[in-house]
Scaffold this motif. Structure first.
Motif, PDB file in Angstrom:
ATOM      1  N   LEU A 105     -34.336 -48.581  70.907  1.00 38.42           N
ATOM      2  CA  LEU A 105     -34.233 -49.512  71.750  1.00 38.42           C
ATOM      3  C   LEU A 105     -32.792 -49.492  72.446  1.00 38.42           C
ATOM      4  CD1 LEU A 105     -35.988 -51.929  72.944  1.00 38.42           C
ATOM      5  CD2 LEU A 105     -34.547 -53.546  71.479  1.00 38.42           C
ATOM      6  N   TRP A 250     -37.465 -58.316  69.616  1.00 40.93           N
ATOM      7  CA  TRP A 250     -38.273 -57.128  69.409  1.00 40.93           C
ATOM      8  C   TRP A 250     -38.116 -56.701  67.755  1.00 40.93           C
ATOM      9  CZ3 TRP A 250     -35.881 -52.031  68.040  1.00 40.93           C
ATOM     10  CH2 TRP A 250     -36.761 -51.012  68.140  1.00 40.93           C
ATOM     11  N   LEU A 262     -41.643 -54.075  77.123  1.00 43.53           N
ATOM     12  CA  LEU A 262     -40.351 -54.245  77.291  1.00 43.53           C
ATOM     13  C   LEU A 262     -39.807 -54.155  78.900  1.00 43.53           C
ATOM     14  CD1 LEU A 262     -39.211 -52.237  74.228  1.00 43.53           C
ATOM     15  CD2 LEU A 262     -39.756 -54.587  74.315  1.00 43.53           C
TER      16      LEU A 262
END
Length: 265
Positions: A105, A250, A262
């Motif tokens: 991420l 997340w 996202l």
């Protein structure tokens, strides 16, 4: 510093840091028994702020070095919270995460947007920022960081006030240079005072986004000072969120949210 041995129910997180978002996320995760967290810093700052989680400093040795670290430390989740202009490490993170089969991420803070009253000259590269200053001598407030300040030696006719976190040293050999060492955040009032006291005629900035250094942009707007704004480099198209709070959500969801859920910024 080596992390504790993994257990089957421990989420093992590596944060690529050096930003306020990385620090905020580290503080949010510190002390949690269900997590093992390591914060990695590039090592470009000699005295980084202490963090509440184990910290390593220095590079990994490219994509393969990072992938090897992820495997050796049994990392399950990689958070790219590096600076918006740290395009190389973000590229390495994408490829290493794929190689090591680690969830990735990115925290991508939104860029600053032009507002009424802003006078921006937007460029794509630092060399173009130098050219945008023009041939006529000007008083330049330079806020692009130590690493790239040396490019402005190509325009020695200007008088520079260069603000950096680390000592500038001899990286910008020009006749008229004032070096200022300071770490943000900087508020609007202090930035207005600094620009007025130094006689700033033009500000040079990267479009870093965020609140910590936005004061200079607002101050330039209020004083009618033009800004040479360097646009961000391209980064990999990976799942991303705008801030540490969203990254924490997340992780708490189990980090299984797909890219479509996202916010890419």
């Amino acid at each position: 510093m080596t992390s504790a041995p993994p257990t089957s129910d421990t989420m093992r997180i590596l944060i690529l840091g050096g930003t306020g978002e990385a620090s905020t996320l580290s503080r949010s995760l510190a002390g949690r028994a269900d997590l093992s967290v390591m914060l990695s810093l590039a090592g470009r700052t000699s005295s980084p702020k202490p963090e509440p989680v184990p910290t390593r400093s220095g590079g990994f040795g490219g994509v393969e070095g990072l992938a090897s670290y992820l495997r050796a430390e049994a990392i399950t989740h990689l958070i790219d919270a590096t600076h918006p202009f740290a395009a190389t490490i973000s590229g390495h993170a994408e490829r290493a995460a794929a190689s090591a089969e680690v969830q990735l991420l990115a925290i991508r803070r939104p860029a600053w947007s032009r507002e009424p009253g802003d006078v921006w000259i937007e460029v794509d590269r630092m060399e173009e920022a130098v050219a945008a200053l023009g041939a006529k001598p000007r008083r330049v407030f330079l806020t692009v960081g130590r690493q790239e300040a040396g490019v402005f030696a190509a325009a020695p006719q200007h008088a520079y006030l260069a603000r950096t976190v680390e000592p500038l040293g001899g990286i910008l050999p020009v006749p008229d240079l004032t070096a200022l060492e300071a770490r943000g955040p900087f508020d609007i009032a202090s930035e207005v005072a600094l620009m007025c006291a130094s006689g700033t005629e033009v500000l040079v900035s990267k479009n870093a986004g965020g609140a910590a250094t936005y004061g200079k942009i607002a101050a330039a707007r209020s004083l009618g000072i033009p800004v040479v704004m360097v646009r961000r480099p391209g980064k990999p198209d990976v799942p991303s969120v705008p801030d540490a709070a969203a990254a924490l959500r997340w992780l708490d969801r189990g980090a299984h949210a797909g890219p479509a859920t996202l916010r890419a910024v």
